[in-house]
Design a protein around this motif. Structure first.
Motif: not given
Length: 293
Positions: A240-246, A261-266
């Protein structure tokens, strides 16, 4: 949904964002993500592109391909995905984005920076400057693959570099028990129990590229294998942690994060990449286009 209508950090779910990544990064809350993985343009000096083709049987000799029993086929281009991978000031492009990445990392967070031999040395020095010293570089991981043509003028280049930088070199997420095991090369030398369990990988990761006929293949140029990204996310972030890939490209980071099971921001500025990621994730998730902060 305009991105400036709701702060990114206030949306507790996964997101795919289309637009200039620096604009989005500047709007995000400090220390809001556990893990950042980025696979930026490598500054190869050329256009990275990949065509999608289909072959159609023809009864004439005009086809451009020959199949079984001498039957002729013609190729039809369905579309082409690509981007210009050439920068006059590559480090000047990366620096403000990496500075934002450092700000966004949680106190025990990590950045994984994926690059190749052309710019790896200069990028490592830039990262050391931004993170505060060489001690923040925990590993240089070599992703080695054995695929494609061989050079006759130099040793064939068959690896990428992945730098692991920790915000705090004395306190970072590293889930050792979550590391996938790989087979021993000489299992008879280590005993049945060890051979069955396998061993943990080193800093050299042998993994093939995404195969042409793989179900994983999206047609997006420079797509990276899901297994590589899964390993990073599994070991270097929590549930449930957040992973970022910009520099999201085809959205592999989102696929891996969702699976684990992680949140993501793409984030990606390419309309083609954005469309591929949305389709691949089959996502009913918040999305946005670029807006002025």
């Amino acid at each position: 949904m305009p991105v400036n209508s709701v702060p990114l950090s206030a949306v507790p779910c996964s997101q795919i964002l289309h637009g200039d990544n620096l604009t989005f990064l500047q709007q995000m809350e400090s220390e809001s993500v556990q893990l950042i993985y980025i696979d930026p343009p490598f500054n190869t000096g050329r256009v990275q592109s990949r065509r999608r083709l289909k072959t159609v049987r023809t009864d004439t000799t005009e086809g451009d391909r020959t199949g079984y029993a001498g039957k002729r086929y013609r190729s039809e281009v369905l579309g082409e995905i690509g981007y210009n991978d050439s920068f006059d000031d590559y480090l000047g492009f990366l620096a403000p984005r990496l500075q934002q990445a450092h700000r966004l990392l949680a106190a025990n967070g990590s950045l994984f920076f994926h690059i190749d031999w052309r710019e790896s040395a200069r990028c490592r020095l830039l990262l050391e400057e931004i993170f505060g010293g060489s001690e923040h570089c925990i590993n240089e991981i070599i992703w080695a693959y054995d695929y494609g043509a061989r050079s006759t003028k130099k040793w064939s280049t068959k690896h990428d570099n992945i730098y692991w930088f920790a915000k705090n070199p004395n306190d970072y997420i590293y889930n050792y028990d979550a590391i996938d095991r790989i087979p021993y090369m000489a299992p008879s030398l280590v005993g049945r129990e060890k051979a069955k369990r396998g061993k943990t990988p080193t800093d050299t990761w042998w993994n093939t590229i995404v195969g042409t006929n793989s179900k994983e293949k999206t047609g997006y140029p420079t797509q990276k294998p899901l297994t590589i990204i899964e390993r990073i996310i599994r070991v270097h972030s929590h549930q449930e942690g957040t992973v970022l890939d910009f520099f999201a490209g085809s959205g592999t980071t989102g696929v891996a994060a969702e699976k684990l099971g992680r949140r993501y921001i793409l984030i990606d500025e390419s309309k083609q990449a954005y469309a591929v990621a949305q389709k691949r994730l089959n996502a009913d998730i918040p999305s946005a286009t670029s807006a002025t902060p």
